[in-house]
Design a protein around this motif. Structure first.
Motif, PDB file in Angstrom:
ATOM      1  N   ARG A  72       0.849  -1.204   0.000  1.00  0.00           N
ATOM      2  CA  ARG A  72       0.000   0.000   0.000  1.00  0.00           C
ATOM      3  C   ARG A  72       0.879   1.246   0.000  1.00  0.00           C
ATOM      4  NH1 ARG A  72      -2.964  -2.201   5.202  1.00  0.00           N
ATOM      5  NH2 ARG A  72      -3.585  -4.206   4.377  1.00  0.00           N
ATOM      6  N   PRO A  73       1.514   1.537  -1.142  1.00  0.00           N
ATOM      7  CA  PRO A  73       2.428   2.685  -1.208  1.00  0.00           C
ATOM      8  C   PRO A  73       1.740   3.993  -0.805  1.00  0.00           C
ATOM      9  CG  PRO A  73       2.526   1.386  -3.229  1.00  0.00           C
ATOM     10  CD  PRO A  73       1.383   0.852  -2.420  1.00  0.00           C
ATOM     11  N   GLY A  74       2.514   4.857  -0.162  1.00  0.00           N
ATOM     12  CA  GLY A  74       2.015   6.178   0.174  1.00  0.00           C
ATOM     13  C   GLY A  74       1.248   6.267   1.479  1.00  0.00           C
ATOM     14  N   LEU A  75       1.297   5.228   2.309  1.00  0.00           N
ATOM     15  CA  LEU A  75       0.606   5.294   3.592  1.00  0.00           C
ATOM     16  C   LEU A  75       1.223   6.388   4.462  1.00  0.00           C
ATOM     17  CD1 LEU A  75       0.130   1.528   4.566  1.00  0.00           C
ATOM     18  CD2 LEU A  75      -1.594   3.114   3.723  1.00  0.00           C
ATOM     19  N   SER A  76       0.421   6.943   5.330  1.00  0.00           N
ATOM     20  CA  SER A  76       0.896   7.954   6.269  1.00  0.00           C
ATOM     21  C   SER A  76       1.474   7.274   7.505  1.00  0.00           C
ATOM     22  CB  SER A  76      -0.262   8.862   6.697  1.00  0.00           C
ATOM     23  OG  SER A  76      -1.181   8.131   7.498  1.00  0.00           O
ATOM     24  N   ASN A  77       2.121   8.050   8.346  1.00  0.00           N
ATOM     25  CA  ASN A  77       2.652   7.554   9.615  1.00  0.00           C
ATOM     26  C   ASN A  77       1.543   6.900  10.436  1.00  0.00           C
ATOM     27  OD1 ASN A  77       4.612   7.406  11.859  1.00  0.00           O
ATOM     28  ND2 ASN A  77       3.314   8.960  12.786  1.00  0.00           N
ATOM     29  N   SER A  78       0.394   7.553  10.537  1.00  0.00           N
ATOM     30  CA  SER A  78      -0.717   7.015  11.335  1.00  0.00           C
ATOM     31  C   SER A  78      -1.227   5.700  10.768  1.00  0.00           C
ATOM     32  CB  SER A  78      -1.870   8.023  11.401  1.00  0.00           C
ATOM     33  OG  SER A  78      -1.477   9.157  12.127  1.00  0.00           O
ATOM     34  N   GLU A  79      -1.353   5.620   9.450  1.00  0.00           N
ATOM     35  CA  GLU A  79      -1.829   4.386   8.820  1.00  0.00           C
ATOM     36  C   GLU A  79      -0.826   3.248   9.012  1.00  0.00           C
ATOM     37  OE1 GLU A  79      -4.404   6.307   5.147  1.00  0.00           O
ATOM     38  OE2 GLU A  79      -2.209   6.316   5.045  1.00  0.00           O
ATOM     39  N   LEU A  80       0.452   3.568   8.909  1.00  0.00           N
ATOM     40  CA  LEU A  80       1.483   2.553   9.135  1.00  0.00           C
ATOM     41  C   LEU A  80       1.468   2.074  10.586  1.00  0.00           C
ATOM     42  CD1 LEU A  80       4.407   4.081   7.067  1.00  0.00           C
ATOM     43  CD2 LEU A  80       3.310   1.869   6.656  1.00  0.00           C
ATOM     44  N   ALA A  81       1.298   3.003  11.514  1.00  0.00           N
ATOM     45  CA  ALA A  81       1.261   2.649  12.931  1.00  0.00           C
ATOM     46  C   ALA A  81       0.106   1.689  13.209  1.00  0.00           C
ATOM     47  CB  ALA A  81       1.144   3.900  13.797  1.00  0.00           C
TER      48      ALA A  81
END
Length: 162
Positions: A52-61
């Motif tokens: 899922r390229p382009g995820l944000s910090n929050s989404e990755l967390a």
């Protein structure tokens, strides 16, 4: 007539067995990732970004089951080591979408192969039908827990405290 206290039988508790399986899986994954200089969170972050390229910090967390602060520290390290890039300025709002670099993709390929070997070993005594069933059953358990609030899951005959 003596009544036995309600409790959990660890031999048959699905929750305990899941925790034991989770712990064994985590240990096995750590063992194959450590020589690569990676943690499970490091690997999870790279795998999420590949899928899922382009995820944000929050989404990755959320995807790696860590806090935003822990993910931010990890991303700074991954960026410093050349595994990911983030724009200097937010694209929209305050979001800095993260992308894998070629170096990150190479490290992920090695780590993914090692983790796949661990998963293959974990399910080696299950046939294809059992593997599919286990996946389905675990997904349904997750859905049940996420859809039904804890307060609605009171044991029969018990009352919420006032």
């Amino acid at each position: 007539m003596t009544q036995q206290p309600a409790g959990i039988d660890l031999e048959t508790s699905l929750g305990y067995l899941l925790k034991e399986a989770s712990s064994a899986l985590r240990s096995a994954m750590e063992a194959v990732l450590r020589p690569l200089g990676m943690s499970i969170t490091h690997y999870s972050c790279l795998e999420l970004l590949a899928q899922r390229p382009g995820l944000s910090n929050s989404e990755l967390a959320r995807g790696a089951f860590v806090t935003r602060q822990a993910m931010n520290v990890l991303l700074q390290s991954l960026e410093r080591d050349g595994f990911v890039t983030r724009p200097a300025q937010p694209v929209a709002g305050r979001v800095l979408p993260v992308e894998l670099t070629a170096t990150g993709r190479r490290q992920l390929a090695t780590a993914s192969a090692a983790v796949k070997d661990v998963e293959d070993r974990m399910k080696s005594t299950l046939n294809a039908g059992e593997q599919a069933m286990l996946g389905d059953l675990l997904a349904r358990c997750v859905t049940s827990l996420r859809e039904q609030p804890a307060s609605a899951a009171q044991p029969a005959g018990s009352r919420p405290r006032s």
